[in-house]
Design a protein around this motif. Structure first.
Motif, PDB file in Angstrom:
ATOM      1  N   LEU A   9      36.524  20.684  51.959  1.00  0.00           N
ATOM      2  CA  LEU A   9      35.129  20.916  52.338  1.00  0.00           C
ATOM      3  C   LEU A   9      34.894  20.704  53.829  1.00  0.00           C
ATOM      4  CD1 LEU A   9      33.291  19.214  49.329  1.00  0.00           C
ATOM      5  CD2 LEU A   9      33.307  21.656  49.869  1.00  0.00           C
ATOM      6  N   THR A  10      35.721  19.877  54.459  1.00  0.00           N
ATOM      7  CA  THR A  10      35.503  19.540  55.876  1.00  0.00           C
ATOM      8  C   THR A  10      36.596  20.105  56.773  1.00  0.00           C
ATOM      9  OG1 THR A  10      36.638  17.419  55.518  1.00  0.00           O
ATOM     10  CG2 THR A  10      34.241  17.427  55.341  1.00  0.00           C
ATOM     11  N   GLU A  11      37.403  21.017  56.245  1.00  0.00           N
ATOM     12  CA  GLU A  11      38.518  21.563  57.024  1.00  0.00           C
ATOM     13  C   GLU A  11      38.032  22.310  58.262  1.00  0.00           C
ATOM     14  OE1 GLU A  11      42.293  21.620  57.927  1.00  0.00           O
ATOM     15  OE2 GLU A  11      41.647  20.840  55.976  1.00  0.00           O
ATOM     16  N   ALA A  12      36.881  22.958  58.152  1.00  0.00           N
ATOM     17  CA  ALA A  12      36.361  23.750  59.276  1.00  0.00           C
ATOM     18  C   ALA A  12      35.327  22.980  60.095  1.00  0.00           C
ATOM     19  CB  ALA A  12      35.741  25.049  58.759  1.00  0.00           C
ATOM     20  N   GLU A  13      35.137  21.694  59.820  1.00  0.00           N
ATOM     21  CA  GLU A  13      34.160  20.892  60.545  1.00  0.00           C
ATOM     22  C   GLU A  13      34.806  20.337  61.813  1.00  0.00           C
ATOM     23  OE1 GLU A  13      31.173  19.355  62.067  1.00  0.00           O
ATOM     24  OE2 GLU A  13      30.834  20.269  60.092  1.00  0.00           O
ATOM     25  N   VAL A  73      33.885  18.181  64.122  1.00  0.00           N
ATOM     26  CA  VAL A  73      33.789  16.737  64.353  1.00  0.00           C
ATOM     27  C   VAL A  73      34.832  16.001  63.528  1.00  0.00           C
ATOM     28  CG1 VAL A  73      32.305  14.712  64.097  1.00  0.00           C
ATOM     29  CG2 VAL A  73      31.349  16.855  64.957  1.00  0.00           C
ATOM     30  N   VAL A  74      35.010  16.400  62.278  1.00  0.00           N
ATOM     31  CA  VAL A  74      36.010  15.760  61.422  1.00  0.00           C
ATOM     32  C   VAL A  74      37.405  15.990  61.977  1.00  0.00           C
ATOM     33  CG1 VAL A  74      37.047  15.770  59.117  1.00  0.00           C
ATOM     34  CG2 VAL A  74      34.566  15.892  59.371  1.00  0.00           C
ATOM     35  N   GLN A  75      37.666  17.188  62.482  1.00  0.00           N
ATOM     36  CA  GLN A  75      38.977  17.489  63.041  1.00  0.00           C
ATOM     37  C   GLN A  75      39.286  16.606  64.243  1.00  0.00           C
ATOM     38  OE1 GLN A  75      41.170  19.481  61.504  1.00  0.00           O
ATOM     39  NE2 GLN A  75      39.569  19.617  59.951  1.00  0.00           N
ATOM     40  N   ARG A  76      38.259  16.250  65.008  1.00  0.00           N
ATOM     41  CA  ARG A  76      38.478  15.363  66.149  1.00  0.00           C
ATOM     42  C   ARG A  76      38.595  13.909  65.714  1.00  0.00           C
ATOM     43  NH1 ARG A  76      34.961  19.182  68.899  1.00  0.00           N
ATOM     44  NH2 ARG A  76      33.116  17.994  68.302  1.00  0.00           N
ATOM     45  N   LEU A  77      37.745  13.493  64.767  1.00  0.00           N
ATOM     46  CA  LEU A  77      37.728  12.093  64.347  1.00  0.00           C
ATOM     47  C   LEU A  77      38.926  11.707  63.493  1.00  0.00           C
ATOM     48  CD1 LEU A  77      33.992  11.344  63.476  1.00  0.00           C
ATOM     49  CD2 LEU A  77      35.234  10.937  65.603  1.00  0.00           C
ATOM     50  N   LYS A  78      39.593  12.670  62.880  1.00  0.00           N
ATOM     51  CA  LYS A  78      40.730  12.315  62.022  1.00  0.00           C
ATOM     52  C   LYS A  78      41.888  11.749  62.833  1.00  0.00           C
ATOM     53  CE  LYS A  78      43.108  16.817  61.716  1.00  0.00           C
ATOM     54  NZ  LYS A  78      43.514  17.896  60.787  1.00  0.00           N
ATOM     55  N   ALA A  79      41.890  11.975  64.151  1.00  0.00           N
ATOM     56  CA  ALA A  79      42.896  11.342  64.997  1.00  0.00           C
ATOM     57  C   ALA A  79      42.687   9.834  65.062  1.00  0.00           C
ATOM     58  CB  ALA A  79      42.848  11.933  66.404  1.00  0.00           C
ATOM     59  N   VAL A  80      41.460   9.384  64.815  1.00  0.00           N
ATOM     60  CA  VAL A  80      41.140   7.962  64.851  1.00  0.00           C
ATOM     61  C   VAL A  80      41.272   7.332  63.472  1.00  0.00           C
ATOM     62  CG1 VAL A  80      39.407   6.254  65.539  1.00  0.00           C
ATOM     63  CG2 VAL A  80      39.501   8.475  66.691  1.00  0.00           C
ATOM     64  N   PHE A  81      40.750   8.006  62.447  1.00  0.00           N
ATOM     65  CA  PHE A  81      40.627   7.399  61.127  1.00  0.00           C
ATOM     66  C   PHE A  81      41.466   8.048  60.036  1.00  0.00           C
ATOM     67  CE2 PHE A  81      36.377   7.098  63.182  1.00  0.00           C
ATOM     68  CZ  PHE A  81      36.350   5.729  63.359  1.00  0.00           C
ATOM     69  N   GLY A  82      41.860   9.303  60.202  1.00  0.00           N
ATOM     70  CA  GLY A  82      42.379  10.070  59.084  1.00  0.00           C
ATOM     71  C   GLY A  82      41.286  10.989  58.555  1.00  0.00           C
ATOM     72  N   HIS A  83      41.680  12.018  57.816  1.00  0.00           N
ATOM     73  CA  HIS A  83      40.739  13.075  57.441  1.00  0.00           C
ATOM     74  C   HIS A  83      39.640  12.569  56.515  1.00  0.00           C
ATOM     75  CE1 HIS A  83      40.392  17.656  57.076  1.00  0.00           C
ATOM     76  NE2 HIS A  83      39.276  17.128  56.639  1.00  0.00           N
ATOM     77  N   VAL A  84      40.002  11.857  55.454  1.00  0.00           N
ATOM     78  CA  VAL A  84      39.008  11.443  54.453  1.00  0.00           C
ATOM     79  C   VAL A  84      38.002  10.479  55.062  1.00  0.00           C
ATOM     80  CG1 VAL A  84      38.659  10.260  52.261  1.00  0.00           C
ATOM     81  CG2 VAL A  84      40.555  11.863  52.504  1.00  0.00           C
ATOM     82  N   THR A  85      38.475   9.478  55.790  1.00  0.00           N
ATOM     83  CA  THR A  85      37.557   8.509  56.401  1.00  0.00           C
ATOM     84  C   THR A  85      36.644   9.185  57.415  1.00  0.00           C
ATOM     85  OG1 THR A  85      39.195   6.753  56.111  1.00  0.00           O
ATOM     86  CG2 THR A  85      37.420   6.337  57.672  1.00  0.00           C
ATOM     87  N   ALA A  86      37.174  10.128  58.188  1.00  0.00           N
ATOM     88  CA  ALA A  86      36.349  10.864  59.144  1.00  0.00           C
ATOM     89  C   ALA A  86      35.251  11.637  58.425  1.00  0.00           C
ATOM     90  CB  ALA A  86      37.219  11.813  59.963  1.00  0.00           C
ATOM     91  N   ALA A  87      35.582  12.264  57.289  1.00  0.00           N
ATOM     92  CA  ALA A  87      34.587  13.003  56.518  1.00  0.00           C
ATOM     93  C   ALA A  87      33.537  12.064  55.933  1.00  0.00           C
ATOM     94  CB  ALA A  87      35.270  13.790  55.400  1.00  0.00           C
TER      95      ALA A  87
END
Length: 288
Positions: A127-131, A133-147
């Motif tokens: 659901l957040t693959e094209a988001e 902000v999530v793509q940038r934040l996953k470098a900090v937290f990982g994909h699920v936590t960023a979402a």
């Protein structure tokens, strides 16, 4: 948010089942947890297929095949041998048929709950693959936590400052005081408890993954009188502040979360910073 509720539902279920499984194995097969995690697919499938340590000891080849099939290349041959040997030498109480069925039932239900939780987490990723902000934040937290942070706290770009973003997550500090009484400094816990739970896990991963974060954490624990929770909350706040800048295009570097000069650790030489980069670095270092 709806999918996150599904994840939380199965997460709570898994937590309860983990406690039950731990109690049962402590009675019937205490040695196996030294070699396999309680929620590992290998252990759960072994219990479902064999029933208990006595069956593994009687049919070791079958037990090894189950572990090899489930563990694939991730489970070492040495670990498999230790599990089988622990079944032969187990000091646990011998189980009757009904106790085996109960143990298998807990393992089967826990396996199902873990599978459903993983499926829901995969849906969150989709659901957040094209988001962006999530793509940038996953470098900090990982994909699920960023979402989760995007859904519960909001887009960092919509906040005026890193402090405002930290406050929205309920991690800003306050002192309870009345008259002459002055309480301890605590977080407000406003906002989403789900966000703070995922941030807590992200902080534990950061402590394990990054050498500088781990060194800073260990020093703070000693400085605070061996209180680990305060150090973990401090790292949660640092990660949120980092996320505020990463969402705006900055590159995440764990060494910018803290003042590495005080840690006595080697830091790779950097390119000279321009004035804007230096200001951003100082903002990241300002969090205590």
């Amino acid at each position: 948010r709806a999918v996150m509720q599904t994840v939380d539902l199965y997460q709570e279920h898994v937590t309860r089942l983990r406690g039950k499984l731990e109690a049962l194995l402590a009675m019937y097969w205490p040695e196996v947890t030294h070699h396999l995690e309680l929620d590992s697919a290998s252990l759960l499938e072994l219990l479902m297929a064999m029933g208990g340590p006595r069956e593994v000891a009687q049919r070791p080849q079958e037990g090894e095949q189950v572990l090899k099939r489930v563990g694939v290349q991730f489970l070492k041959a040495e670990t498999i041998a230790h599990v089988v040997e622990s079944a032969r030498q187990s000091l646990g109480v011998e189980m009757i048929l009904e106790e085996k069925e109960a143990l298998c039932g807990v393992a089967r239900e826990m396996r199902r709950a873990l599978t459903e939780m993983a499926r829901a987490q995969s849906k969150i990723r989709a659901l957040t693959e094209a988001e962006p902000v999530v793509q940038r934040l996953k470098a900090v937290f990982g994909h699920v936590t960023a979402a989760v942070l995007l859904a519960t706290v909001g887009d960092p770009n919509e906040f005026s400052s890193a402090s405002a973003y930290v406050k929205a997550a309920g991690l800003n500090l306050k002192v309870h005081q009345s008259g002459k009484h002055k309480g301890k400094l605590r977080i407000t816990k406003r906002g989403s408890s789900t966000a703070r739970r995922y941030l807590y896990l992200a902080s534990l991963r950061a402590i394990q993954r990054y050498e500088h974060v781990r060194a800073w954490y260990e020093r703070k624990v000693v400085r605070d009188g061996n209180i680990k929770k305060k150090a973990i909350i401090a790292i949660m706040r640092k990660l949120l502040r980092a996320a505020f800048h990463v969402a705006r295009g900055a590159e995440f570097e764990e060494t910018q979360l803290l003042d590495t000069r005080r840690l006595n650790l080697a830091v790779e030489p950097r390119e000279p910073m321009n004035r804007n980069c230096e200001k951003r670095r100082r903002r990241w270092l300002s969090l205590q």
